[in-house]
Design an enzyme around this catalytic site. Structure first.
Site, mmCIF file in Angstrom:
data_model
loop_
_atom_site.group_PDB
_atom_site.id
_atom_site.type_symbol
_atom_site.label_atom_id
_atom_site.label_comp_id
_atom_site.label_asym_id
_atom_site.label_seq_id
_atom_site.Cartn_x
_atom_site.Cartn_y
_atom_site.Cartn_z
ATOM 1 N N GLY C 148 66.894 25.015 28.122
ATOM 2 C CA GLY C 148 65.974 23.930 28.405
ATOM 3 C C GLY C 148 65.587 23.210 27.118
ATOM 4 N N CYS C 149 65.114 21.980 27.261
ATOM 5 C CA CYS C 149 64.829 21.162 26.082
ATOM 6 C C CYS C 149 63.684 21.762 25.262
ATOM 7 C CB CYS C 149 64.529 19.728 26.494
ATOM 8 S SG CYS C 149 63.332 19.559 27.832
ATOM 9 N N TYR C 150 62.564 22.076 25.907
ATOM 10 C CA TYR C 150 61.441 22.678 25.185
ATOM 11 C C TYR C 150 61.855 24.018 24.587
ATOM 12 C CZ TYR C 150 57.740 19.579 27.054
ATOM 13 O OH TYR C 150 56.913 18.525 27.347
ATOM 14 N N ALA C 153 63.879 23.710 21.390
ATOM 15 C CA ALA C 153 63.054 23.352 20.227
ATOM 16 C C ALA C 153 62.259 24.560 19.739
ATOM 17 C CB ALA C 153 62.130 22.191 20.593
#
Lengths: 334, 334, 334, 334
Positions: C148-150, C153
């Site tokens: 996932g994007c979060y 990061a």
């Protein structure tokens, strides 16, 4: 205390009306109708009103108008045609923001809106609502069709120039740009953040319906191109006309708007943010000797002078109140 | 009519003070000082005030304070230390927004600000200005140091939780984000549109000076990380603490802020735009059983409750006026 | 030429995949599926691709996979569970962006997603897709669940710090903020321009599903708070942990990421715009002696390294291509 | 490998040139001059280039041109007049983005720029740089003055209509709007985030200097009004002319641009974001029977086709390379 009903209170214009009325010395929003959000708390839809409105939206019901002194409607286009007669029959002053009753005749309506008008007999009952244009008529009116946001901006920039004969009314161009709230609250991909952010484009090429209002109010031929700006509020109208001589259009604006409480004629180039959150208008104009053209610009807040502010201004006049009542707030900047 | 002077009136906080005072029932801005723009029209710098202030900025001059009933200062950091004594000597109530007199002691000041305090004897004269924290002290004060914008947001979210013992005060984290107007009006590449638009970043890692205020007011240890958001106004503080038990922090907030005119405790997740253009605060909190943490959030307008609004609120208290005078306007949304 | 199919090609991640593949030296998008826009020209939905894709979206049809060498899926959550088996049965390498197969076990899935997993037997078939974490496993995999994007990061900021024992893994906090494209293309009031512009707020308090991925990949307990930023692209993760000693976390990051083609360890505070439009990551970290905490930050483009870029990076590894193929473009700035 | 020098490399156009050259198959930026940032790392100013340029800006020094095959200059207006002769004397092909050598004659230059030209003898040496207009001349040129951003947009929309006689060239109106990066990198209050965000206004009323370029290239009289949009990149030109008949201007555009690699003629209304980050152009046109007008619109990225992209395109032609070399990247959307 004067009791008002708001139809379409869950939209952006409805929210702005609620905000303005909360600070109005005499008008109160006693009936808050919002069909799609009926039964839901007002503050859920209008979170800035959390402290001001503890109640919920109601489903519209004609009988609820019994104890109302004025009706504001900010409904989707077309809805007012079905309910105007009932409001007028009760003798209640009615300020409508829909496009339904702005035009003079049913034929022009049909040409621009693509369908026959459902209540053509009422068209002449409604006064077109831009107080700077026709204050006297609004004062005596029972029904006012508040002008469209783009139309308000363009007409305020051009009307004194057309009236004074400084521009040729046969070939006006209105190139205008609006913040996204002008497209309403309904979720659409075209007004989604990722679509609009960092983007600028025209839309409704050659065919935007506010053209008809501009032409009617100015008595002119207008080519109008609207654009969408990545900002929430504000309209700037950049208007072009052929000069009929070398008269100074800025002086014409200053003359026409001397004493107007909401129109500020400026030597600068008006910016939408200067009037954001207010009922103010900033206008300017220039004569271009090189090309023989007149350039006129105006900035308004599309939800203020372009919608809710103008509705309250009209209501004040209709009810014999101070025209500026509830509208003196300075805009928020930066 | 109560006459006030504004020092630093050409900045964003100065402009917001002028906007608020234009709608205040009793306070008037009778002296409008702006060093860098002295002699220039106020409306050139604050175009939203075009209709309200026809005058120009003046150069500061102590003798001009002779006919003033209260002084507001919104000067760059450090300037107030040089002028505070003169204002206090005249017996004029003084509301300062600078960081100069917010801290309790000169040593903490020097540690965070990097230079010795120039007027340490005055530090105890000034009352820290967050009415929800120390209303009584502000009422009797002649000098108030209004809190910093980030500090206001964080303290309002955390203070009731620390005071009620729901969180461990030794390990608080404040992760906050501000709109760009918080960086002031001065042109800088870091706050240029092309730099900020479409960008999100933290700054001042481990070293932002508002940390000291938060620690003083909360009696706690705080790690604070500020971020810059591509928006003009607003601060959101997202705060974390270790729960000391499983008490409900939302109830603690509701209890602490019952009756507060500007603080709205919400079950929702507060958004900066809900209070934009107003003196409002929205706060919430949650206990996370899974991690044994407390999460508390607050949203304010950095120029409203985070600056000019809070200054007026403090002034109202100092002068014995209604605390909400001139501050009841609902924020602008959307 | 390697033939790929894209499922969910009409969304934002699908559009980014099409953009990346148009510049890829070996991969081609030969099947472009988009259910809701089937039959409509690709360029209508992805106007930036007007010159690159003259064709239209197709309706998904398993038989169309016959001539495909790899499948990319960027479907709404839950859809991959129904189709994964069919793809794997054909022996086609599969890179899925959905959350469906990211977690290790069906129980954790059910706890965070609220419903039973439909294909639990496949969970162990999928490799979690962050090449900097588990490059070797991805190289040999037939099925990758891109992170996932979060999660990407946060994990890239924290993993080296957890692994090196510099932070206590029992009490991590991830405070992150995303641009609006992370919410997908579907029109929603919450992601409308007028809602988001000038606004900053947290959402999904205590309950965002990416928490589970972070905890799994880090082997840690994480409290995660996502925020929505008024920008289109980008994620910044601001992460906090308790330091276990006074080791320098920045050095740990530099050591861990030496030689990584896409991760840039910086002394500055990373900004999302620095990597916008690219597959790049910028990370930094600090030890705060005062509070005994470690602060770690990372910036990515949520559609780049947070989605389509990482999918292509995984595909390159799975197919034995150069890992950076098609991903060397520098981001667009400003 | 072809060695190029960039003068003015620390500005936004300079950064875009560096980005484009990093992906160019033949051109390399071997000399990176930036006066105001000489000695500072390139990545500090252009953070997106962190991985691509480890070096620092150099102070300009003519002798450094000894090993250079082509010079790009993106200097503030006026600077090229002082250095052009030296570059040409060395026989190095020169692509200048300044306004210095765009116009045909020194008199027109002086009228619009307010001061005498310092190197009038060179004016005829420079070819005006819009390949779609005068590709052959650029191919053989040693010196090209790349067109202004607004001028490029307007000329590409209007040139085929003027040339085909579909519009009266005596009364063209160009109403255009630009993102803020067009104003350059220098910090100014007018381009600060808080000034521009949520704001739309015209500037340079009647007097913007790009008017002269448009008139020269079109052989027409043009009234031009530029506007500033709250976005970073992009220009939209909305152009109006009197129709001379009822010919279809869209067909004229399609005919003129058939085979052009960067110009896409669309039936839709072009949006700046569709070409953001690319060298693309989208144009359309309409004949309005009602008012006898022609409406033409074009969208470009002001830093792409409006600056660095067009410079590279010109350089490719001058050096006999493939015209599209290094320019095929699709723009980033959304």
């Amino acid at each position: 205390m004067i009791r008002t009903a708001i139809l379409g209170a869950s939209g952006y214009v409805g929210g702005e009306l609620l905000r303005l009325l909360a600070a109005h010395p005499e008008l109160r929003a006693t009936k808050v109708f919002g069909e799609s959000k009926a039964g839901r708390p007002v503050a859920e839809t209008h979170p800035h009103l959390a402290a001001a409105y503890a109640g919920s939206f109601a489903k519209f019901d004609e009988t609820a108008l019994a104890n109302v002194d004025l009706v504001f409607a900010a409904l989707p286009h077309g809805h007012s045609q079905a309910i105007a007669q009932a409001i007028l029959d009760r003798g209640i002053p009615f300020v409508d923001l829909g496009a339904d009753f702005r035009l003079d005749d049913a034929e022009t309506y049909e040409r621009w809106y693509g369908n026959a008008h459902e209540a053509p007999a009422l068209l002449e009952t409604f006064v077109y609502g831009i107080p700077e244009l026709n204050r006297a008529a609004i004062r005596g009116a029972k029904a006012v069709a508040a002008a469209g946001c783009y139309a308000t901006a363009a007409i305020l920039a051009l009307k004194p120039l057309v009236d004074s004969g400084l521009v040729n009314s046969e070939s006006l161009i209105v190139d205008a740009a609006s913040g996204v709230s002008g497209a309403g609250r309904e979720a659409k991909e075209a007004t989604g953040f990722s679509t609009v952010d960092g983007n600028f484009a025209a839309y409704g090429l050659l065919s935007h319906r506010h053209t008809a209002e501009m032409e009617m109010a100015l008595g002119a031929t207008v080519l109008f191109t609207p654009h969408l700006v990545p900002m929430t509020r504000g309209i700037l109208a950049t208007c072009y006309g052929e000069a009929t001589g070398s008269g100074d259009p800025l002086e014409a604006l200053k003359g026409a708007y001397a004493g107007e409480p909401f129109v500020h004629v400026t030597d600068a180039s008006p910016a939408t943010k200067w009037v954001s959150g207010s009922n103010g208008v900033q206008v300017t104009a220039r004569y271009d000797e090189r090309t023989g053209r007149v350039l006129a610009l105006s900035a308004i807040d599309n939800l203020g002078k372009g919608a809710a502010g103008q509705m309250v201004q009209c209501a004040n006049l209709m009810l014999g109140l101070e025209e500026t009542a509830g509208l003196t707030a300075i805009g928020v900047y930066p």
